[in-house]
Write a protein that holds these residues in place. Structure first.
Motif, mmCIF file in Angstrom:
data_model
loop_
_atom_site.group_PDB
_atom_site.id
_atom_site.type_symbol
_atom_site.label_atom_id
_atom_site.label_comp_id
_atom_site.label_asym_id
_atom_site.label_seq_id
_atom_site.Cartn_x
_atom_site.Cartn_y
_atom_site.Cartn_z
ATOM 1 N N ALA A 469 0.839 -1.203 0.000
ATOM 2 C CA ALA A 469 0.000 0.000 0.000
ATOM 3 C C ALA A 469 0.875 1.254 0.000
ATOM 4 N N ILE A 470 1.915 1.247 0.820
ATOM 5 C CA ILE A 470 2.822 2.398 0.865
ATOM 6 C C ILE A 470 3.513 2.583 -0.477
ATOM 7 N N ARG A 471 3.951 1.490 -1.078
ATOM 8 C CA ARG A 471 4.595 1.584 -2.393
ATOM 9 C C ARG A 471 3.649 2.197 -3.424
ATOM 10 N N GLU A 472 2.410 1.691 -3.465
ATOM 11 C CA GLU A 472 1.467 2.201 -4.464
ATOM 12 C C GLU A 472 1.120 3.663 -4.201
ATOM 13 N N GLY A 473 0.992 4.034 -2.934
ATOM 14 C CA GLY A 473 0.713 5.426 -2.613
ATOM 15 C C GLY A 473 1.825 6.343 -3.075
ATOM 16 N N ARG A 474 3.070 5.931 -2.878
ATOM 17 C CA ARG A 474 4.215 6.743 -3.296
ATOM 18 C C ARG A 474 4.280 6.849 -4.827
ATOM 19 N N GLN A 475 4.091 5.723 -5.491
ATOM 20 C CA GLN A 475 4.171 5.737 -6.949
ATOM 21 C C GLN A 475 3.019 6.526 -7.564
ATOM 22 N N ALA A 476 1.823 6.374 -6.988
ATOM 23 C CA ALA A 476 0.683 7.120 -7.506
ATOM 24 C C ALA A 476 0.858 8.615 -7.289
ATOM 25 N N ALA A 477 1.486 8.991 -6.175
ATOM 26 C CA ALA A 477 1.749 10.410 -5.917
ATOM 27 C C ALA A 477 2.639 10.987 -7.008
ATOM 28 N N ARG A 478 3.636 10.240 -7.422
ATOM 29 C CA ARG A 478 4.498 10.718 -8.502
ATOM 30 C C ARG A 478 3.709 10.845 -9.812
ATOM 31 N N ALA A 479 2.839 9.867 -10.086
ATOM 32 C CA ALA A 479 2.036 9.914 -11.308
ATOM 33 C C ALA A 479 1.109 11.126 -11.310
ATOM 34 N N VAL A 480 0.499 11.410 -10.170
ATOM 35 C CA VAL A 480 -0.381 12.576 -10.070
ATOM 36 C C VAL A 480 0.425 13.860 -10.223
ATOM 37 N N ASP A 481 1.598 13.902 -9.605
ATOM 38 C CA ASP A 481 2.471 15.086 -9.703
ATOM 39 C C ASP A 481 2.874 15.333 -11.154
ATOM 40 N N GLU A 482 3.213 14.276 -11.873
ATOM 41 C CA GLU A 482 3.567 14.408 -13.294
ATOM 42 C C GLU A 482 2.373 14.898 -14.108
ATOM 43 N N PHE A 483 1.215 14.384 -13.795
ATOM 44 C CA PHE A 483 -0.009 14.802 -14.494
ATOM 45 C C PHE A 483 -0.270 16.297 -14.299
ATOM 46 N N LEU A 484 -0.050 16.765 -13.083
ATOM 47 C CA LEU A 484 -0.348 18.161 -12.766
ATOM 48 C C LEU A 484 0.723 19.124 -13.269
ATOM 49 N N MET A 485 2.000 18.694 -13.201
ATOM 50 C CA MET A 485 3.108 19.618 -13.459
ATOM 51 C C MET A 485 3.873 19.318 -14.748
ATOM 52 N N GLY A 486 3.630 18.156 -15.356
ATOM 53 C CA GLY A 486 4.389 17.790 -16.554
ATOM 54 C C GLY A 486 5.676 17.075 -16.261
ATOM 55 N N PHE A 487 6.100 17.086 -15.013
ATOM 56 C CA PHE A 487 7.307 16.363 -14.579
ATOM 57 C C PHE A 487 7.176 16.158 -13.066
ATOM 58 N N SER A 488 8.068 15.367 -12.492
ATOM 59 C CA SER A 488 8.023 15.156 -11.052
ATOM 60 C C SER A 488 9.406 14.839 -10.521
ATOM 61 N N ASP A 489 9.711 15.424 -9.384
ATOM 62 C CA ASP A 489 10.957 15.104 -8.668
ATOM 63 C C ASP A 489 10.726 14.082 -7.559
ATOM 64 N N LEU A 490 9.474 13.650 -7.391
ATOM 65 C CA LEU A 490 9.188 12.667 -6.365
ATOM 66 C C LEU A 490 9.798 11.319 -6.756
ATOM 67 N N PRO A 491 10.332 10.572 -5.779
ATOM 68 C CA PRO A 491 10.856 9.242 -6.111
ATOM 69 C C PRO A 491 9.739 8.293 -6.471
ATOM 70 N N ARG A 492 9.992 7.392 -7.387
ATOM 71 C CA ARG A 492 8.990 6.408 -7.763
ATOM 72 C C ARG A 492 9.234 5.106 -7.027
#
Length: 492
Positions: A469-492
């Protein structure tokens, strides 16, 4: 890593338990963690194995050899920095994760694995004690708003990552408290809820807004049979409201629909889902008053289901003072030791005995319930038969019928799908198992068929582990960040 010859010199050290007669008197944690010297010895056992399979065995890809080495060198602060870089909540996984990392440890090929979980536990507890765990609010805000629906470990991890990326995050939860299954499924004796509460305070300081008692996309009374929700939510929010107010929506609810057992007599009083039984005790522990609490005092308890949820029912029943506790498992009894050359580095098939089993429990394997028996509308026993797997199905073994006395039957056979109709309300496509259909691809990962709506955690992958669950939450956060900003510095 660690001491070069440590794995040859030192044996594995296990965390200890308080005595059974002592721990059965309360609902507090009873694990005796490693002290500094014991942790150092455990860290010394980490091999310079070249390819750390433990890193890939861990769903969040913890950098395990590095923090093992740092514990060996007693550099606790940097050990915490390494652990914190990949895992938002090590105090959760350090207590209740089954440790697939240890199954994948190279030393586990022909010896006892390094006690990775015990080191993770020691590191994060030391970090909290030393005050190293601090809020990390974003330095710059993006002006984007994200709704995260479901405040279990997946939702909490996603919300924290998105807040640290600078987004305005609101975390919605249908229960009255945050934590999901951690809060109302995992017994306090396995993980006290203060660990959740202090993370909530950290996340609030990072800008996350929590809205509890809110059901998204469902009527207040449409939470489903077997739901862990015992206090109905006070407010309903529609998908249209979320989509209008937020720039992205991430669904991180659980797979909470309990698997039922439709045998004759199922409607008798005294037969309950595990997730009707366990949350009530957690609420009582939290100081709530639960009218008509399900209790096992003086009762003969049958727990149907041999997994962790069933084990939690065993431990709770013993603390209630049950007259007897018996646990049924449909599958045959596994071997006491796995075939390491065959299964390593994967999760091994072997007999697992939990601390709750050690507190008092009879275990029956390869057994199936044929009928629930009762008198005056109440369950009094079960008719069972032993089974074996032949030609792709379970068949009864002649002459093995047996009757068991039962005053309380707890169904703990796992979970099959999301319980509330939130997916239908959003119009989200489902997979064959009834979960939200969303891929984990790098491009557009965790996105559903509905624009700007994402899904992660058990709602997407089905019943799984806290660490997944923690892994999916972290990865989904990066996907959402990329969707909103066009890129993401969050770790996947």
């Amino acid at each position: 890593m660690g001491k070069v010859t440590g794995f040859m010199e030192f044996e594995r050290l296990e965390e200890g338990y308080r005595p059974v007669d002592e721990r059965l008197k309360h609902y507090k944690e009873f694990v005796v963690a490693l002290d500094d010297e014991q942790a150092k010895v455990q860290g010394a056992r980490c091999m310079d194995c070249g390819t750390p399979f433990c890193n890939n065995g861990c769903p969040v890809n913890n950098i395990i050899p590095d923090f093992n080495d740092l514990v060996y060198r007693q550099d606790w602060k940097n050990a915490f920095a390494v652990l914190d870089s990949t895992n938002n909540f090590p105090e959760f996984t350090g207590r209740i994760c089954p440790a697939p990392c240890e199954a994948a440890c190279v030393l586990n090929v022909n010896d006892d694995a390094v006690g990775i979980k015990s080191l993770e536990h020691a590191i994060i507890d030391r970090a909290w004690a030393e005050g190293w765990v601090k809020p990390r609010p974003a330095k710059h805000k993006t002006g984007k708003k994200v709704a995260v629906v479901g405040a279990g470990p997946a939702g909490m991890a996603a919300a924290q990552q998105l807040a640290r990326a600078g987004h305005d995050v609101t975390l919605f939860e249908k229960n009255d408290r945050v934590g999901g299954l951690l809060r109302y499924g995992i017994p306090d004796f396995k993980m006290e809820k203060s660990h959740i509460d202090r993370r909530v305070e950290q996340m609030k300081a990072e800008g996350v807004v929590f809205r509890t008692g809110v059901v998204v996309g469902a009527a207040k009374d449409a939470l489903g049979k077997g739901s862990k929700v015992t206090n109905l939510a006070k407010e309903t929010v529609t998908p249209e409201q979320l989509q209008a107010e937020f720039d992205a929506v991430l669904l991180t609810g659980g797979a909470e629909q309990s698997r039922d057992l439709p045998a004759p007599g199922r409607d008798l009083d005294g037969i309950h889902f595990a997730m009707e039984f366990l949350p009530q005790q957690n609420r009582v522990n939290a100081g709530d008053k639960v009218k008509g609490q399900l209790r096992a005092d003086g009762k003969h308890v049958i727990v149907i289901g041999g997994g962790d949820t069933g084990s939690d029912c065993v431990g709770t029943s013993n603390r209630h003072g049950a007259a007897s506790v018996t646990q049924f498992e449909l599958m045959p009894m596994p071997p006491e030791e796995e075939n390491k050359p065959l299964v390593w580095p994967y999760w091994p098939y072997k007999l697992r005995t939990s601390s709750s089993h050690e507190e008092g429990c009879e275990r029956e394997f390869a057994i199936s319930t044929k009928e629930f028996m009762g008198e005056k509308g109440k369950v009094t026993g079960l008719k069972t038969v032993h089974v074996e797997f032949k030609d792709g199905k379970f068949v009864e073994v002649p002459g093995t019928e047996k009757t068991y006395k039962a005053d309380l039957v707890l169904l703990a056979m796992g979970f099959v799908s999301p319980v509330s109709p939130v997916l239908e309300a959003f119009g989200i496509e489902k997979d064959a198992r009834g979960n939200a259909k969303a891929t984990v691809d790098f491009n557009g990962g965790y996105a559903t068929n509905v624009p700007k709506v994402f899904a992660a955690g058990d709602m997407r992958r089905g019943q799984s582990l806290v660490v997944w669950a923690i892994r999916e939450g972290r990865q989904a956060a990066r996907a959402v960040d990329e969707f909103l900003m066009g890129f993401s510095d969050l770790p996947r």
